[in-house]
Design a protein around this motif. Structure first.
Motif, mmCIF file in Angstrom:
data_model
loop_
_atom_site.group_PDB
_atom_site.id
_atom_site.type_symbol
_atom_site.label_atom_id
_atom_site.label_comp_id
_atom_site.label_asym_id
_atom_site.label_seq_id
_atom_site.Cartn_x
_atom_site.Cartn_y
_atom_site.Cartn_z
ATOM 1 N N LYS A 16 -19.596 -3.858 7.460
ATOM 2 C CA LYS A 16 -19.977 -4.736 6.353
ATOM 3 C C LYS A 16 -18.767 -5.562 5.955
ATOM 4 O O LYS A 16 -17.774 -5.014 5.473
ATOM 5 C CB LYS A 16 -20.486 -3.916 5.168
ATOM 6 C CG LYS A 16 -21.763 -3.148 5.459
ATOM 7 C CD LYS A 16 -22.232 -2.379 4.235
ATOM 8 C CE LYS A 16 -23.523 -1.625 4.511
ATOM 9 N NZ LYS A 16 -23.994 -0.856 3.336
ATOM 10 N N THR A 18 -16.129 -7.613 3.940
ATOM 11 C CA THR A 18 -15.743 -7.474 2.536
ATOM 12 C C THR A 18 -14.700 -8.521 2.178
ATOM 13 O O THR A 18 -14.109 -9.171 3.043
ATOM 14 C CB THR A 18 -15.158 -6.082 2.247
ATOM 15 O OG1 THR A 18 -13.952 -5.905 3.020
ATOM 16 C CG2 THR A 18 -16.147 -4.980 2.574
ATOM 17 N N THR A 19 -14.490 -8.663 0.891
ATOM 18 C CA THR A 19 -13.429 -9.499 0.363
ATOM 19 C C THR A 19 -12.784 -8.761 -0.795
ATOM 20 O O THR A 19 -13.338 -7.773 -1.290
ATOM 21 C CB THR A 19 -13.974 -10.872 -0.080
ATOM 22 O OG1 THR A 19 -12.891 -11.712 -0.490
ATOM 23 C CG2 THR A 19 -14.948 -10.727 -1.243
ATOM 24 N N GLU A 20 -11.612 -9.204 -1.214
ATOM 25 C CA GLU A 20 -10.919 -8.565 -2.324
ATOM 26 C C GLU A 20 -11.095 -9.403 -3.595
ATOM 27 O O GLU A 20 -10.917 -10.623 -3.566
ATOM 28 C CB GLU A 20 -9.432 -8.397 -2.016
ATOM 29 C CG GLU A 20 -9.139 -7.350 -0.947
ATOM 30 C CD GLU A 20 -9.622 -5.968 -1.344
ATOM 31 O OE1 GLU A 20 -9.222 -5.490 -2.422
ATOM 32 O OE2 GLU A 20 -10.390 -5.365 -0.569
ATOM 33 N N THR A 33 -12.729 -4.008 -3.898
ATOM 34 C CA THR A 33 -13.299 -4.421 -2.627
ATOM 35 C C THR A 33 -14.764 -4.767 -2.839
ATOM 36 O O THR A 33 -15.530 -3.957 -3.379
ATOM 37 C CB THR A 33 -13.170 -3.307 -1.577
ATOM 38 O OG1 THR A 33 -11.785 -3.030 -1.369
ATOM 39 C CG2 THR A 33 -13.799 -3.725 -0.255
ATOM 40 N N VAL A 34 -15.142 -5.977 -2.445
ATOM 41 C CA VAL A 34 -16.491 -6.483 -2.696
ATOM 42 C C VAL A 34 -17.188 -6.757 -1.369
ATOM 43 O O VAL A 34 -16.630 -7.393 -0.469
ATOM 44 C CB VAL A 34 -16.441 -7.778 -3.533
ATOM 45 C CG1 VAL A 34 -17.844 -8.311 -3.793
ATOM 46 C CG2 VAL A 34 -15.721 -7.529 -4.851
ATOM 47 N N LEU A 35 -18.395 -6.267 -1.247
ATOM 48 C CA LEU A 35 -19.211 -6.535 -0.066
ATOM 49 C C LEU A 35 -19.667 -7.991 -0.066
ATOM 50 O O LEU A 35 -20.100 -8.514 -1.094
ATOM 51 C CB LEU A 35 -20.438 -5.623 -0.048
ATOM 52 C CG LEU A 35 -20.184 -4.122 0.083
ATOM 53 C CD1 LEU A 35 -21.480 -3.354 -0.110
ATOM 54 C CD2 LEU A 35 -19.568 -3.801 1.441
ATOM 55 N N LYS A 36 -19.570 -8.631 1.075
ATOM 56 C CA LYS A 36 -20.041 -10.020 1.195
ATOM 57 C C LYS A 36 -21.511 -10.006 1.601
ATOM 58 O O LYS A 36 -21.903 -10.409 2.689
ATOM 59 C CB LYS A 36 -19.177 -10.771 2.202
ATOM 60 C CG LYS A 36 -17.713 -10.879 1.761
ATOM 61 C CD LYS A 36 -16.835 -11.553 2.799
ATOM 62 C CE LYS A 36 -17.107 -13.038 2.897
ATOM 63 N NZ LYS A 36 -16.102 -13.707 3.782
ATOM 64 N N THR A 37 -22.313 -9.500 0.683
ATOM 65 C CA THR A 37 -23.757 -9.417 0.898
ATOM 66 C C THR A 37 -24.461 -10.314 -0.109
ATOM 67 O O THR A 37 -23.909 -10.630 -1.163
ATOM 68 C CB THR A 37 -24.248 -7.965 0.714
ATOM 69 O OG1 THR A 37 -23.763 -7.467 -0.549
ATOM 70 C CG2 THR A 37 -23.712 -7.070 1.815
ATOM 71 N N GLY A 281 -19.668 -1.807 -4.642
ATOM 72 C CA GLY A 281 -18.940 -3.052 -4.437
ATOM 73 C C GLY A 281 -19.834 -4.234 -4.138
ATOM 74 O O GLY A 281 -19.411 -5.198 -3.486
ATOM 75 N N GLN A 282 -21.066 -4.187 -4.631
ATOM 76 C CA GLN A 282 -22.013 -5.278 -4.406
ATOM 77 C C GLN A 282 -22.347 -5.948 -5.726
ATOM 78 O O GLN A 282 -22.597 -5.268 -6.737
ATOM 79 C CB GLN A 282 -23.288 -4.749 -3.739
ATOM 80 C CG GLN A 282 -24.300 -5.842 -3.398
ATOM 81 C CD GLN A 282 -25.519 -5.280 -2.675
ATOM 82 O OE1 GLN A 282 -25.853 -4.111 -2.830
ATOM 83 N NE2 GLN A 282 -26.177 -6.114 -1.886
#
Length: 379
Positions: A16, A18-20, A33-37, A281-282
Motif C-alpha cells: 500500500k 504511503t506518504t508522510e 504515515t498516511v495511506l495513499k488510498t 492511517g487512512q
C-alpha cells in the motif's frame, strides 16, 4: 539501460503506497504515515453515533451506559457523533444564518472586527491570514473567534467576584460585539449557541470522568471558568483536488492538526469536508449527520489519560462547490488549572508518560510550536 514501462511494473500483493504527514505538537514536529488510498466515508465502528440523553438522567446506570460508549470511541479514533444532546435544532441553524450574513459582507465592513484590533484574539480573521499546519497551504477560510467571557456564563453569578488567580486569565472585552452591531441578531445568536454548547460540555465532562473510572464530579473544580472558546469558520469551495496528493500539493480549507485542550464540540452544515485520519492511517469523511454534533478528543485529554484516549489528526477540504460553515466549540479546564496523568489510566507495571503541566502553559506551548515550525519550514 532500457527503460521499464510503468505497465510492466508489478506491485507486490498487499503493498500500500504511503506518504508522510507532518504537523505540529506540544513536543515538536511529528509525523504520521498516511495511506495513499481514496477518501471514503467513515464506518459506524470508526466514528459512532452516541445517544447522550443519558448524561442528563437521574439514573446512574443510564449515565454509565453513555460513559462506556464514550470510552470505546475515545480509545478508538477519538471521534464520535452525539445525538439527543438537548440543543434545539434551531439554535445552530439560526446561528449559521447570522454567521453567513457576517461573512457575506464586504471586506471593509468585516474588517471593523479584525482581530488585530482586539486585546484577546476576539474577532475576524480574513482570508490568507491563518496556517494551522505549517507544512501545508495557507488555510482557505475566514474565521470569527470568541474566547470565554464569564459575563455570559450562566453559572457565574457575579463576574466581579471571580478570584484573582482565575480572573487574570480571563479575556473580557466588547470590541468584537461593537464592531458587529450592524447585524442586530449576530451577538444574540452566537451567545445562545455558545451557552448551549457550554451546558453540554459541562455534562460531558462528568461522563468523561465516569468513563475513566473516576467520581462524576472529579473535575468539577477545574472548569468553573473554562477555556471555552468558539470559532465560526467560513470555507469557500476549493477546486477539485489532485488525487491522491502529497502533503502540500493541494490547498486545504484548514490544515491537518489536533486540538489543544480536552475536547471539541462541532456543528457543521450539510456540505461536508471534515476528514479524520483513522488508526490505520487512512483519511475518512466525518460526513454531516442531521441533528448531531461531532465530538473529538484533544491533546490535553490524551496527555492526562496517558495516551489511553486518542487526539486524532483531522482537517477540512471543502470540495462541495458551496460555501461551508462550521462552528467548533473548544472546551478545556480553567487556564489556571493543571492536571497530571490520572492514576486510573496507569496500569500495574506502566509508567506515567507525561509530567504535570498547567493548561495555560500547554496551550502556549502548542501555539509557540505552531509558529516556530512555520518559520523553520519556510512557509
Amino acid at each position: 539501460m532500457a527503460s521499464v514501462s510503468v505497465d510492466t511494473v508489478r506491485i507486490p500483493e498487499g503493498f500500500k503506497p504511503t506518504t508522510e504527514l507532518r504537523l505540529s505538537s506540544g513536543n515538536g514536529p511529528v509525523s504520521r504515515t498516511v495511506l495513499k488510498t481514496p477518501l471514503r466515508d467513515a464506518l459506524p465502528s470508526e466514528i459512532p453515533i452516541i445517544d447522550v440523553s443519558g448524561i442528563f438522567s437521574v439514573s446512574k446506570d443510564a449515565r454509565m451506559d453513555v460513559a462506556r460508549q464514550i470510552r470505546d470511541a475515545a480509545t478508538n479514533n477519538g471521534f464520535f457523533y452525539i445525538k439527543n444532546h438537548g440543543i434545539p435544532i434551531d439554535v445552530p441553524e439560526t446561528t449559521c444564518e447570522e454567521v453567513l450574513k457576517f461573512f457575506r459582507q464586504p471586506r471593509e465592513i468585516k474588517d471593523r472586527a479584525n482581530i488585530s484590533h482586539s486585546k484577546y484574539f476576539n474577532g475576524y480573521k480574513p482570508p490568507k491570514s491563518q496556517r494551522i499546519n505549517p507544512f501545508e497551504s495557507v488555510d482557505v477560510r475566514e474565521t470569527f473567534s470568541w474566547t470565554y467571557d464569564p459575563r455570559f456564563d450562566p453559572s457565574v453569578p457575579d463576574p466581579v467576584a471571580i478570584p484573582p488567580q482565575i480572573a487574570r486569565y480571563l479575556r473580557c472585552e466588547n470590541f468584537h460585539w461593537e464592531a458587529t452591531a450592524n447585524l442586530p441578531h449576530f451577538q444574540e445568536s452566537i451567545v445562545r449557541y455558545w451557552r448551549s454548547c457550554l451546558a453540554v460540555a459541562r455534562a460531558l465532562v462528568r461522563s468523561f470522568a465516569l468513563s475513566l473510572d473516576l467520581p462524576e464530579d472529579f473535575f468539577a473544580e477545574k472548569f468553573t471558568h473554562p477555556d471555552a472558546g468558539l470559532a465560526l469558520n467560513y470555507y469557500p469551495p476549493l477546486p477539485a483536488p489532485p488525487a491522491p496528493a502529497e502533503q502540500g500539493e493541494s490547498e486545504v480549507s484548514i490544515g491537518s492538526h489536533t486540538d489543544f485542550q480536552l475536547f471539541t464540540i462541532l456543528w457543521q452544515d450539510n456540505n461536508g469536508g471534515l476528514q479524520v485520519l483513522n488508526r490505520q492511517g487512512q483519511w475518512i469523511n466525518a460526513k454531516p449527520i442531521p441533528g448531531t454534533f461531532v465530538v473529538n478528543i484533544a491533546d490535553y485529554m490524551q496527555r492526562i489519560t496517558n495516551d489511553r484516549y486518542v487526539s486524532t489528526v483531522h482537517r477540512v477540504q471543502n470540495y462541495s462547490g458551496n460555501e461551508r460553515i462550521s462552528m467548533p466549540f473548544f472546551f478545556g479546564f480553567n487556564l489556571n488549572e493543571s492536571c497530571g496523568v490520572l492514576d486510573s489510566c496507569v496500569a500495574e507495571g506502566e509508567e506515567k508518560k507525561y509530567d504535570e503541566i498547567s493548561c495555560e502553559e500547554w496551550v502556549q506551548r502548542r501555539a509557540r510550536a505552531m509558529h516556530r515550525e512555520g518559520e523553520t519550514s519556510g512557509k
